[in-house]
Structures are given as structure tokens and as C-alpha cells.
Design a protein around this motif. Structure first.
Motif, short mmCIF file in Angstrom:
data_model
loop_
_atom_site.label_atom_id
_atom_site.label_comp_id
_atom_site.label_asym_id
_atom_site.label_seq_id
_atom_site.Cartn_x
_atom_site.Cartn_y
_atom_site.Cartn_z
N HIS A 93 32.01 1.60 30.17
CA HIS A 93 31.65 2.22 29.16
C HIS A 93 30.30 3.06 29.12
O HIS A 93 29.81 1.53 28.60
N GLU A 96 28.03 2.03 25.81
CA GLU A 96 28.52 1.35 24.70
C GLU A 96 26.89 0.56 24.72
O GLU A 96 27.23 -0.73 26.01
N HIS A 180 31.92 -5.45 26.40
CA HIS A 180 31.85 -3.49 26.14
C HIS A 180 31.44 -4.32 24.41
O HIS A 180 31.02 -5.68 24.30
N GLY A 181 31.64 -3.06 23.84
CA GLY A 181 31.19 -2.71 22.35
C GLY A 181 31.93 -1.46 21.85
O GLY A 181 32.25 -0.89 22.36
#
Ligand SMILES: [Zn+2]
Length: 369
Positions: A93, A96, A180-181
Motif C-alpha cells: 500500500h 503507508e 504496513h501501517g
């Protein structure tokens, strides 16, 4: 690493390549074949080929198909001594950001001279998302780049990129961490995932990794697909292929905060110490909070989202955690906690359309793990 240091390292490696230093059990620790050769003098991923004790930069080529191809950047750090192959991936993503910057930092931080084993670093899988600042999906084909593993050579760009990642990264490594985040619309508290596959030896190994990583909230994933041919997620692609692996998340809503980057960089370095790839040791996180279920509250209409709680709030079932108004500020609905638990993330922006996640609640396990 600056150029001067790199030149010195090359000189050291040339010296280490002398016959005396290459004796089994000698200074390099490289286990030699019967012919006295290092069985892995180089390690190549995509166009990046690193000689032993070196770092190489390159790309994974995603070929054109029904839509355009593109290049995924990759670094290979081939340690001075042999050991496990460890992959760290981020940017599925592409907005992120803290997780992407963490892997950018690891590119400079992981020194081949200190390393036993090989590290594959892929900081940005979803280049189109990053370039066009589009959250959640690859704007080329509107697919999440962490839902279409193990990929398909004949599919759209996300399928083909996932296929390349499976072949070039997952199948080459012994362990993988997917970072991720919180995305642009997610106000997220840091946490990691521990996948339970049912294979005790593998699960103990991945548990050791997630405890060494150090985040104090750990989601237990026991419902992920078991079929390697339908693995969906990157970490799951590695886990279903017998490779102890984890996912970790930190960072939120756009800004790159140093503390978020640091917990991800430190986590990866600690896992490398835990795997004996780097000197030193990593203390496992003491008394983590184990989350046994994650509940997503999803919008069933468009509107303006207002939060009533912050990330990391502890809520009880029935509590009001936000509300939705129409575009003229008339109340549409209250957002109510469906379960008691911890707000893992809450929507960070007022924009709300049908299907958007308003909150993610982690239900805490009462059983120690
Ligand atoms: Zn993500």
C-alpha cells in the motif's frame, strides 16, 4: 554506507577470498564445498546480484501484459558469512509511508560485513500507488496489492507483480516480514500479526520472531487461507510455503513520524539478531496484549465521519465511537462498538463512502499465549 567505506569493504573481501582464509572453519565462516568453493558466492534477485559481503541495487521486472509493466525496486545484502535468507517488504500500500521509509532506512542500516545470511529488501511494491498518492489499491487495476497472492502471470498488473514477488522473493527466502501501517485514512496504533498455521514447529518459530520484533500488541491470525495456491496475502504466501513469517504495522494518516519508523526498523533488526543473522540478542516483548479477533465497522452509506475516540482507546460493547452526518450536518447515525476491545485504528478523515472502514476493534484474548 559511504563510498569510502564500501571501497574498504571490497578490499577486505578480496583479502578474505584468498585460499588461506577460505579454509573450512576459517576466518570467514563460509562453509565450502569439497572443491573449496563458496556454494553461494553471489545472490541474485531480479537485476540485483550481490557478491558475498556486498550489497547490490536493482529491480524486479514486472512484464507488460493486459496493462503496462513496471519495475519494483530491490536491494540484496549478501552477508560476509552464510545464514538464513530474510526478506523485508513494504509498500504494498504505497501511501503507508512510515513502513516504506523504514525499509529505505534498512537499506543503509544492514551492513554486509556484520551479516550472517542474506537480506532481500523491497521497500515499495506498489509504485503506482506511491507516485499517484492513491491509498489501499494499485490505481492501474484498482486491486489491493496484498490480496492477490500468489499472483497470476496472465492477470492484470497487481496479479503479475504478485506473481513476481512470489517467485523472486517468497520462494527465495526462509523468513519474511511484511510491513504496513495506517493508510491515509487510518489513525492506527502499532501492532503485529502472528499467523497460526497448525504446524507447531513453524508457529513456534514465527512466534519467536513476533516477540523479538517487539510491538506489544499482537493479532493472532488463525483464519487465513491454508492453500498455498490461494494464499491472498504476502505473509500468508510465505507461511503456507513453510517459511516462518510475520506482518507488522506502524504509522498513520500520511505524516512520517520518526517514532513509527524506528519501531519498524528496530523490529526488523531485532528479528535479525533473534535469527542469529546479526550479533547481539533481542529481548522478547514482555507480556504482550494478544488480540484474538479483529472486527471492522464498515460504512453502509456515504456521509461525513466524526470520531468520538482516539486510536488505542479501550471501548466497551455499545459505546459510541463516532457518528455520521450528511453533507448538511444533519445526523445520519451513531457508530457503535459492536464488541468490547481496543481501537486498533479509527477513520482519520471525514470523507466516508459506502464500504469504507470506520474503525477496527481488536478483541483481547483472555488466554495467555
Ligand atoms: Zn497496508
Amino acid at each position: 554506507m559511504d563510498i569510502t567505506v564500501r571501497a574498504v569493504l571490497v578490499a577486505l573481501l578480496v583479502a578474505a577470498g584468498s585460499p588461506a582464509a577460505l579454509r573450512p572453519g576459517g576466518a570467514t565462516g563460509v562453509r565450502l564445498s569439497a572443491q573449496g568453493q563458496d556454494p553461494h558466492p553471489t545472490f541474485a534477485v531480479g537485476t540485483a546480484t550481490a557478491r558475498r559481503g556486498q550489497k547490490a541495487y536493482g529491480v524486479l521486472k514486472v512484464p507488460a501484459g493486459s496493462d503496462a509493466g513496471y519495475d519494483i525496486p530491490v536491494v540484496v545484502v549478501h552477508g560476509a558469512r552464510p545464514g538464513p535468507v530474510f526478506a523485508v517488504v513494504s509498500g504494498a500500500h504505497g501511501t503507508e509511508y512510515a513502513s516504506i521509509i523504514a525499509v529505505e532506512e534498512l537499506i543503509d542500516t544492514v551492513a554486509p560485513a556484520d551479516l550472517s545470511g542474506t537480506v532481500i529488501l523491497v521497500p515499495l511494491v506498489n509504485v503506482p500507488s506511491f507516485e499517484r498518492i492513491v491509498p489501499h489499491v494499485n490505481p492501474t487495476d484498482n486491486k489491493s496489492m496484498n490480496r492477490f497472492y500468489p499472483g497470476d502471470q496472465k492477470g492484470t498488473q497487481t496479479d503479475r507483480a504478485s506473481y513476481v514477488m512470489t517467485k523472486e522473493v517468497v520462494e527465495r527466502c526462509d523468513h519474511l516480514i511484511d510491513l504496513h501501517g495506517g493508510d491515509l485514512d487510518e489513525n492506527l496504533r502499532p501492532y503485529s500479526y502472528w499467523t497460526v498455521t497448525g504446524n507447531k514447529k513453524q508457529d513456534d518459530a514465527s512466534k519467536g520472531m513476533v516477540l523479538a520484533f517487539g510491538l506489544d500488541h499482537i493479532i493472532i491470525s488463525s483464519d487465513r487461507p491454508k492453500d498455498p495456491a490461494a494464499s491472498r496475502y504476502l505473509e500468508n504466501t510465505a507461511s503456507t510455503r513453510g517459511k516462518p513469517s510475520i506482518t507488522a504495522e506502524a504509522g498513520r494518516s500520511g505524516p512520517v513520524v520518526a517514532g513509527d519508523v524506528k519501531v519498524l526498523v528496530d523490529g526488523c533488526m531485532n528479528v535479525m539478531r533473534h535469527l542469529k543473522m546479526l550479533p547481539g540478542s533481542a529481548a522478547p516483548v514482555a507480556r504482550p496484549t494478544w488480540v484474538e479477533k479483529v472486527v471492522s465497522l464498515t460504512a453502509d452509506r456515504e456521509g461525513v465521519f466524526h470520531t468520538a475516540v482516539d486510536r488505542d482507546a479501550h471501548v466497551v460493547k455499545g459505546a459510541k465511537i463516532g457518528f455520521v452526518t450528511d453533507y448538511l450536518n444533519r445526523p445520519l447515525q451513531d457508530v457503535i462498538a459492536s464488541d468490547s476491545g481496543i481501537i486498533l485504528f479509527i477513520r482519520a478523515v471525514p470523507s466516508l463512502k459506502k464500504g469504507d472502514t470506520m474503525a477496527s476493534i481488536g478483541v483481547v484474548s483472555s488466554q495467555p499465549k
